[in-house]
Design a protein around this motif. Structure first.
Motif, PDB file in Angstrom:
ATOM      1  N   VAL A  70       0.825  -1.203   0.000  1.00 34.44           N
ATOM      2  CA  VAL A  70       0.000   0.000   0.000  1.00 34.44           C
ATOM      3  C   VAL A  70       0.861   1.255   0.000  1.00 34.44           C
ATOM      4  N   ASP A  71       1.918   1.262   0.808  1.00 34.48           N
ATOM      5  CA  ASP A  71       2.783   2.443   0.881  1.00 34.48           C
ATOM      6  C   ASP A  71       3.373   2.784  -0.488  1.00 34.48           C
ATOM      7  N   SER A  72       3.877   1.762  -1.180  1.00 36.23           N
ATOM      8  CA  SER A  72       4.475   1.993  -2.499  1.00 36.23           C
ATOM      9  C   SER A  72       3.420   2.448  -3.498  1.00 36.23           C
ATOM     10  N   LEU A  73       2.225   1.864  -3.397  1.00 29.50           N
ATOM     11  CA  LEU A  73       1.147   2.237  -4.305  1.00 29.50           C
ATOM     12  C   LEU A  73       0.802   3.714  -4.164  1.00 29.50           C
ATOM     13  N   LEU A  74       0.676   4.170  -2.907  1.00 33.29           N
ATOM     14  CA  LEU A  74       0.327   5.567  -2.675  1.00 33.29           C
ATOM     15  C   LEU A  74       1.457   6.503  -3.075  1.00 33.29           C
ATOM     16  N   THR A  75       2.675   6.088  -2.798  1.00 31.10           N
ATOM     17  CA  THR A  75       3.830   6.925  -3.138  1.00 31.10           C
ATOM     18  C   THR A  75       3.986   7.064  -4.647  1.00 31.10           C
ATOM     19  N   THR A  76       3.720   5.967  -5.359  1.00 30.48           N
ATOM     20  CA  THR A  76       3.906   5.959  -6.810  1.00 30.48           C
ATOM     21  C   THR A  76       2.788   6.683  -7.555  1.00 30.48           C
ATOM     22  N   PHE A  77       1.549   6.387  -7.181  1.00 21.65           N
ATOM     23  CA  PHE A  77       0.410   6.885  -7.955  1.00 21.65           C
ATOM     24  C   PHE A  77      -0.312   8.047  -7.290  1.00 21.65           C
ATOM     25  N   GLY A  78      -0.061   8.281  -5.999  1.00 18.26           N
ATOM     26  CA  GLY A  78      -0.617   9.437  -5.321  1.00 18.26           C
ATOM     27  C   GLY A  78      -2.133   9.452  -5.259  1.00 18.26           C
ATOM     28  N   LEU A  79      -2.692  10.663  -5.211  1.00 14.75           N
ATOM     29  CA  LEU A  79      -4.133  10.837  -5.063  1.00 14.75           C
ATOM     30  C   LEU A  79      -4.894  10.246  -6.243  1.00 14.75           C
ATOM     31  N   ALA A  80      -4.371  10.432  -7.462  1.00 16.17           N
ATOM     32  CA  ALA A  80      -5.052   9.905  -8.650  1.00 16.17           C
ATOM     33  C   ALA A  80      -5.177   8.382  -8.578  1.00 16.17           C
ATOM     34  N   GLY A  81      -4.150   7.721  -8.082  1.00 18.98           N
ATOM     35  CA  GLY A  81      -4.166   6.265  -7.978  1.00 18.98           C
ATOM     36  C   GLY A  81      -5.207   5.770  -6.995  1.00 18.98           C
ATOM     37  N   ILE A  82      -5.279   6.394  -5.829  1.00 17.94           N
ATOM     38  CA  ILE A  82      -6.242   5.956  -4.827  1.00 17.94           C
ATOM     39  C   ILE A  82      -7.673   6.218  -5.295  1.00 17.94           C
ATOM     40  N   LEU A  83      -7.893   7.330  -5.994  1.00 13.65           N
ATOM     41  CA  LEU A  83      -9.242   7.630  -6.496  1.00 13.65           C
ATOM     42  C   LEU A  83      -9.666   6.598  -7.548  1.00 13.65           C
ATOM     43  N   LEU A  84      -8.745   6.201  -8.401  1.00 19.67           N
ATOM     44  CA  LEU A  84      -9.055   5.203  -9.421  1.00 19.67           C
ATOM     45  C   LEU A  84      -9.417   3.862  -8.781  1.00 19.67           C
ATOM     46  N   ILE A  85      -8.659   3.483  -7.764  1.00 17.12           N
ATOM     47  CA  ILE A  85      -8.928   2.209  -7.083  1.00 17.12           C
ATOM     48  C   ILE A  85     -10.290   2.239  -6.392  1.00 17.12           C
ATOM     49  N   ILE A  86     -10.587   3.330  -5.710  1.00 14.15           N
ATOM     50  CA  ILE A  86     -11.860   3.448  -5.008  1.00 14.15           C
ATOM     51  C   ILE A  86     -13.017   3.414  -5.999  1.00 14.15           C
ATOM     52  N   PHE A  87     -12.847   4.070  -7.139  1.00 16.45           N
ATOM     53  CA  PHE A  87     -13.891   4.030  -8.172  1.00 16.45           C
ATOM     54  C   PHE A  87     -14.091   2.616  -8.703  1.00 16.45           C
ATOM     55  N   MET A  88     -12.998   1.924  -9.001  1.00 17.96           N
ATOM     56  CA  MET A  88     -13.088   0.591  -9.589  1.00 17.96           C
ATOM     57  C   MET A  88     -13.769  -0.406  -8.665  1.00 17.96           C
ATOM     58  N   GLU A  89     -13.687  -0.187  -7.368  1.00 16.95           N
ATOM     59  CA  GLU A  89     -14.223  -1.160  -6.418  1.00 16.95           C
ATOM     60  C   GLU A  89     -15.698  -1.433  -6.661  1.00 16.95           C
TER      61      GLU A  89
END
Length: 224
Positions: A4-23
């Motif tokens: 999770v740490d690497s995911l957030l560091t790499t993709f930032g806010l845009a990455g977390i928003l995409l994941i939350i949408f896809m769920e």
């Protein structure tokens, strides 16, 4: 499965928003650790060099979740039961749908709200609501309320409590205990419903048999 740490560091806010949408929007976000993701995002927002400010997380995460819910609802409404035969739902498994239906049977529309706090169930809930033709305004009300309670709530908890080692290290177990406390009564309810339905089918078969005169006493009566 995911760092999770690497995911957030790499993709930032845009990455977390995409994941939350896809769920809920495309039914595949269930493979991501959603609760841990939000909690960790809150922890990182409290660091000296945050990848995003807390206010942005608490605003855009719920909005991404709400948009995903709307897409999931539309899939259920327009494609109906056929959506339940998709490869993704076959991968998730029928138990998730059964559990979600049990929630709806027990709690009604408010299921859309608290399902947000139950992994996998929150993925299926918008789809089931759409298939059941829940009024769109009702669904949207509970969806937005649940998305903000979940998205802003867990993220804020991470921001405020992330410094406590016990909560950080055992977050998955704490969430699992909470989910278990919610799911066990629902599972019991679903089992009882199935047993009741089975009894109803047996009673109906018995009545149909008796109605045609095919019962043990009929042969004796004819002989007399």
């Amino acid at each position: 499965m995911f760092d999770v740490d690497s995911l957030l560091t790499t993709f930032g806010l845009a990455g977390i928003l995409l994941i939350i949408f896809m769920e809920t929007g495309v039914l595949i976000g269930f493979i991501f650790p959603g609760d841990t993701l939000l909690f960790t995002a809150g922890i990182m927002a409290a660091s000296d060099n945050p990848f995003a400010p807390l206010w942005a997380l608490c605003l855009f995460i719920p909005l991404a979740a709400a948009v995903g819910d709307q897409v999931g609802y539309s899939l259920g409404k327009h494609y109906g039961p056929a959506a339940l035969q998709s490869r993704v739902l076959n991968w998730i498994g029928p138990d998730a749908v059964t559990t979600t239906e049990g929630f709806f049977h027990r709690y009604g529309s408010v299921t859309v709200l608290f399902a947000r706090f139950v992994p996998v169930v929150r993925t299926v809930t918008p789809l089931v609501a759409g298939i059941a033709r829940m009024p769109h305004a009702t669904f949207t009300f509970w969806s937005v309320l649940g998305c903000f309670a979940w998205g802003a709530g867990i993220t804020s908890l991470g921001y405020l409590l992330g410094g406590i080692a016990f909560l950080r290290d055992y977050l998955d177990l704490i969430i699992l205990a909470g989910v278990t406390a919610v799911l066990v009564p629902v599972i019991i309810k679903v089992i009882r419903m199935r047993r009741h339905a089975a009894r109803e089918r047996r009673d109906m078969a018995t009545r149909l048999t008796l109605g045609t005169g095919e019962h043990p006493g009929s042969v004796t009566d004819d002989a007399e």
